[in-house]
Design an enzyme around this catalytic site. Structure first.
Site, PDB file in Angstrom:
ATOM      1  N   ALA A 103       0.857  -1.187   0.000  1.00 16.60           N
ATOM      2  CA  ALA A 103       0.000   0.000   0.000  1.00 16.60           C
ATOM      3  C   ALA A 103       0.896   1.240   0.000  1.00 16.60           C
ATOM      4  O   ALA A 103       2.111   1.129   0.150  1.00 16.60           O
ATOM      5  CB  ALA A 103      -0.884   0.011   1.237  1.00 16.60           C
ATOM      6  N   LYS A 104       0.332   2.373  -0.175  1.00 21.88           N
ATOM      7  CA  LYS A 104       1.072   3.625  -0.015  1.00 21.88           C
ATOM      8  C   LYS A 104       0.069   4.745   0.181  1.00 21.88           C
ATOM      9  O   LYS A 104      -1.078   4.652  -0.286  1.00 21.88           O
ATOM     10  CB  LYS A 104       1.919   3.919  -1.256  1.00 21.88           C
ATOM     11  CG  LYS A 104       3.094   4.813  -0.992  1.00 21.88           C
ATOM     12  CD  LYS A 104       4.256   4.043  -0.385  1.00 21.88           C
ATOM     13  CE  LYS A 104       5.421   4.934  -0.047  1.00 21.88           C
ATOM     14  NZ  LYS A 104       6.597   4.127   0.306  1.00 21.88           N
TER      15      LYS A 104
END
Ligand code: NAD
Length: 420
Positions: A103-104
């Site tokens: 994720a980011k």
């Protein structure tokens, strides 16, 4: 024009999919994030006016475990950048073999123009707005560019206030007093050092006769430079956003770090009092310095098809995410330059984030030797897996890392089966 970051990442995935004859359905899944959230974050600034910032949280894949990835504050942050970074996180976690997906997150803002109170309000409001999709078993954020342990402490507090209980394992990279892990703040730079020493060993080069240039002197670059200097490498050039400093006899890295940490807000190299032999050079010149090892540790897209042919280093160790575009990579490969890719070289951060998460869940904390020894063990295993694939398949290091990661992700997707 410099190849867009996300396009570069997808092109590398496509090339790997072709090489390993990846199932076309799984290929489509790996090309597309699972979930994308964009939020408009209102905060009251110091003069009482409302400003609205755009924030993102992208969950690329949860095939191998909860999503995991940092949060970036930068004026250029945009949806495609965060998608590219989230995709790289999935691959990185697979390379390191930690049980996470990728994720980011990010907020498009200029943190140097915000007061500490504004940053705290922005962070807490952002945390509240992404709360529906994050959680210790869903998605666990961490620091990235312009965020740090303090930022993670604010997120932990915001989530805890919503939950009515302290939630230690919602973020990693927290201050030690709030359930952080020893060694986390140095972990990415330490991993860069481990990767650099390992590639030098493979190429039978002596660290004590190795010269290094480091682009970016933040969390990753400064610690990487410091630890490599301790291994005997000569750090000839470093840079930040303002300029680069060069010294053919080697820079005084400890003094540069003392300068950085001595000031409340991050000071710039352009105001640093130069030591004997130091000279200011342009940022672009640093990349083209005649050194053995170049460590880009700032931002993506720094080495591309327009400047790759001017790179003189024989080895590039990617401290940053995506510092070399796919097209730039092809030029470097033709020149015979070894590139230790980001999804291996900077994986130390997520590995120790994993240790922090495990320690938080167990409420049992390790000593620094245990953290560092386990980090080294994991990184050397990943390095050796990639080295072996690169020899066996006769591909470069990045291709080998992508083969390793995509095969693992594909296997997890296949073993889970598609829901429903
Ligand atoms: P940071 O905010 O601590 O430092 C960034 C540094 O880069 C600063 O010194 C800044 O002045 C410099 N910089 C920015 N633009 C520049 C330019 N054009 N030329 C030269 N220097 C420039 O960020 P960080 O946490 O050290 O992250 C750096 C890179 O490493 C990013 O790509 C990030 O995604 C990646 N990364 C970070 C971690 C982590 O644990 N922090 C983990 C893995 C990867």
């Amino acid at each position: 024009m410099v190849q867009p970051f996300y396009e570069s990442v997808l092109e590398q995935i496509d090339a790997t999919a072709k090489r390993i004859a990846l199932d076309s359905g799984i290929h489509k899944m790996i090309r597309q994030p699972e979930r994308e959230l964009t939020v408009g974050i209102p905060i009251e600034n110091e003069t009482g006016e409302i400003e609205v910032f755009t924030g993102y949280r992208i969950q690329h894949s949860s095939a191998r475990g909860p999503c995991k990835g940092g949060i970036r504050y930068h004026p250029d942050t945009n949806l495609d950048e965060v998608k590219a970074l989230a995709t790289l996180m999935t691959l990185k976690c697979a390379v390191a073999n930690v049980p996470y997906g990728g994720a980011k997150g990010g907020i498009r803002c200029n943190p140097s123009k915000l007061s500490k109170k504004e940053l705290q309000r922005l962070t807490k409001r952002y945390a509240s707005m992404i709360l529906p999709i994050i959680g210790p078993r869903r998605d666990i954020p961490a620091p990235d560019v312009n965020t740090n342990a303090e930022t993670m402490g604010w997120i932990m507090d915001a989530v805890s206030m919503h939950e009515g209980a302290t939630v230690l394992d919602i973020v990693t990279g927290k201050p030690l007093e709030l359930g952080g892990s020893l060694g986390r703040s140095e972990a990415t730079g330490r991993g860069v050092m481990i990767s650099t020493i390992e590639i030098l060993k493979k190429l039978k080069k002596d660290p004590k006769k190795t010269t290094v240039a480091v682009q970016g002197f933040g969390n990753v670059g400064s610690i990487g430079a410091e630890l490599l200097a301790k291994q005997g490498c000569k750090i000839q050039a470093v840079s930040d956003v303002s300029c680069a400093i060069y010294n053919s006899d080697g820079l005084d890295i400890s003094d540069l770090i003392s300068y950085i940490i001595s000031k409340p807000r991050i000071p710039l190299f352009k105001d640093y009092k130069l030591k004997k032999g130091d000279e200011i050079i342009k940022n672009e010149e640093l990349l083209e310095t005649d050194v053995d090892v170049l460590i880009p540790a700032a931002l993506e897209n720094q080495i591309h098809s327009d400047n790759a042919d001017r790179i003189k280093a024989k080895i590039i160790v990617e401290g940053a995410n995506g510092p070399v575009t796919k097209k730039g990579d092809e030029v470097l490969a033709e020149k015979g330059i070894y590139v230790v890719p980001d999804i291996l070289a900077n994986s130390g951060g997520v590995v120790v984030s994993y240790f922090e998460w495990v320690q938080g869940i167990q409420s049992f904390f390790w000593d620094i030797d245990e953290v560092n020894e386990n980090l080294k063990k994991i990184m050397l295993k990943a390095f050796s897996d990639i080295w072996n694939i690169s020899k066996r398949e006769k591909v470069n290091f990045r291709d080998a890392a992508f083969i390793l990661a995509i095969k693992k992700i594909a296997k997890a997707i296949d073993q889970r089966g598609i829901f429903p």
